[in-house]
Each structure stands twice: as structure tokens, then as C-alpha cells.
Design an enzyme around this catalytic site. Sequence first.
Site, PDB file in Angstrom:
ATOM      1  N   HIS A  18      84.401 134.297 -60.715  1.00  0.00           N
ATOM      2  CA  HIS A  18      84.045 133.002 -60.201  1.00  0.00           C
ATOM      3  C   HIS A  18      85.010 131.844 -60.720  1.00  0.00           C
ATOM      4  CE1 HIS A  18      80.814 135.013 -58.725  1.00  0.00           C
ATOM      5  NE2 HIS A  18      80.308 135.588 -59.797  1.00  0.00           N
ATOM      6  N   HIS A  65      82.216 139.994 -65.326  1.00  0.00           N
ATOM      7  CA  HIS A  65      81.063 139.106 -64.625  1.00  0.00           C
ATOM      8  C   HIS A  65      79.975 139.429 -65.510  1.00  0.00           C
ATOM      9  CE1 HIS A  65      82.597 138.573 -60.327  1.00  0.00           C
ATOM     10  NE2 HIS A  65      83.498 139.555 -60.783  1.00  0.00           N
ATOM     11  N   GLU A  98      78.207 131.281 -65.711  1.00  0.00           N
ATOM     12  CA  GLU A  98      78.801 132.637 -65.712  1.00  0.00           C
ATOM     13  C   GLU A  98      80.318 132.514 -65.587  1.00  0.00           C
ATOM     14  OE1 GLU A  98      79.454 136.602 -62.915  1.00  0.00           O
ATOM     15  OE2 GLU A  98      78.026 135.056 -62.202  1.00  0.00           O
ATOM     16  N   GLU A 105      79.794 144.156 -65.148  1.00  0.00           N
ATOM     17  CA  GLU A 105      78.773 143.111 -65.452  1.00  0.00           C
ATOM     18  C   GLU A 105      78.282 143.128 -66.863  1.00  0.00           C
ATOM     19  OE1 GLU A 105      77.485 141.103 -63.286  1.00  0.00           O
ATOM     20  OE2 GLU A 105      78.255 141.846 -61.349  1.00  0.00           O
TER      21      GLU A 105
END
Length: 298
Positions: free
Chosen positions: A88, A180, A125, A262
Site C-alpha cells: 500500500h 502486509h 498498514e 501478513e
Amino acid sequence: MPYDDRTPPTRHGRPVLVAAAVVSLSLTLAGCGGGGSAGVTQPRPGSSAGTAAPSTPAATTPTGTPSSAKPLADGPLTGKTVVIDPGHNPRNRDHAREINRKVDIGTGLKECDTTGTATDAGYAEAQFTRDVSHRLRTLLESQGAKVVLTHDDDRPFGPCIDERARTGNAAGADAVVSVHADGSAAGNRGFHVILPGRVSDGAADTTKIVGPSRELGIRIAAQFHRVTGSAPSNYVGDNTGIDTRKDLGGLNLSTVPKVFVECGNMRDPKDAALLTSAEWRQKAARGIADGISGYLNG
């Protein structure tokens, strides 16, 4: 959370066949005992909750991608190239039209990027992924690796998922890791590593990277567990810490070994307390770095 996945994050991914046995073996050998979409505005980030470990100022490749700037150290990863993909961009929320543009991922069309998720207190995030990526870069460079980042707070939005994949491909990376954190429901805890499924469709062909990406992912999962003490996800991957997917453009379009990590669930209070801790983020970076090193030296 995966930036090109708009499916509600509380789903259960399809488990990898025999993944439980493989990961269990890997953890023993190592010495061990989905989120907001592009159309949803997440809370704006608050404080950084700790500063990143010192890292080398980034130079740029001819394409403008941040990479190692100083002469590389001699070490076990000398001659290796690792691409780190911080998930992101904190300014994606200000560029909804651009990040909603569809790009081809081989199996269909997906949004260029998404906003990512955040903790209930507003720690984004994108803020987390950049911090961990800087720490990871420092650790890998200290072992002699050339490190390339897909972006480093140097653009107004994105990059798009297809461009992120092309960065790793163009670098001829020996390994690519996309960093992430998930945005699932409270009570869903733990980390998981996402592997590319076998895809051969349109611009996507993962045939050659499925095997090495699995090895890379299993190594990272084992070391992440060992260093951080975090348990594998209790809501994705049937408690193996491993998930395989065919709907992520960043994996589908890669021609070099690549996985997503993650690191935890930002929407769970207990996981959020870890993710917002600078000390824990250093452990997360160390776990990922040790997994990459084990894979490249294996």
C-alpha cells in the site's frame, strides 16, 4: 492485507495440500517449540508508534526504484538481489480514481491498488509496512544482499500491482517479499504467508515459481514464528501459517520467487499491540530476513 484483494478478509483461504505437515516439520527443524478495500476510507494514521531502525539512504535504479545506496557488505548474501514490496501507500486514500483503475492480472482485472487497513487507533498498514521494510532492508544489506524497494514514500499513490510485479521481474530478483498486515475481525489472530498458486492464463504464468516460492514461504513462516513468537493464523490456512492463492496480481504476474507476509491482524487488539511496537516490528523484520537468508543459502 493484499492490496489487490477486495474479498472480505474473514474468509478462510483454501489450504495448501500437506501444508500442515510441511510447516510443522519446518518449525521443528528451525528450533520452534482481509481488510479495507480501495473504496473504503480507513482511519488516518496517528503516530508512528516507534521509529524505524536506521537504514541506508536510498539510491534509485534507472527506473526510479529505491535500492541499496552504499557499497554492499561482504556476507552470506553477496551477489543476491532481494526485492521488498511495502504493501500500500499512505496517500492512496487521496487518489481513489487512480487506484480504482483496473489492471490485467492474467486471470482477470483487479484494481491498481487499495488503501490498506489500520488499527482502531489509526496506525495505518502502509505506515507499518514501510517501517518493517526499512528494517528488513538494513538486515539484508548487512549480509551483503542488494535490496530494491518497489516504492519508498516517493510517489503520490501506488504503484499498481502489475508494476510491483514488474519491479521484481526487472531486477531479476532471487526473492521478492511483499510486506502486509491484515484487516480481519477482532479475535482473528496470527501471521500467515501467501504463496502463488499455479496459474497459466493471459499475462500470468507462475509455473516456474510455484515450487521455489513455496520453499521461500515455508522458510519465512518457520523463522517468523521462531523469532516473533507469534502463532500461525487461526483464521486463514488451517493453522499452518500458509495460504495459496491465484487471485493476487502481485503473485500472478511475478516471474521470480515471491510471497506475501501478513504479519498479523491490525483489527485485533492483541495483534495490534504487537504491530504498533517498534521492538516487535524489529523481530518481524528479523524473522523475515532469516527466512530469506535460509532460502537463498539453502
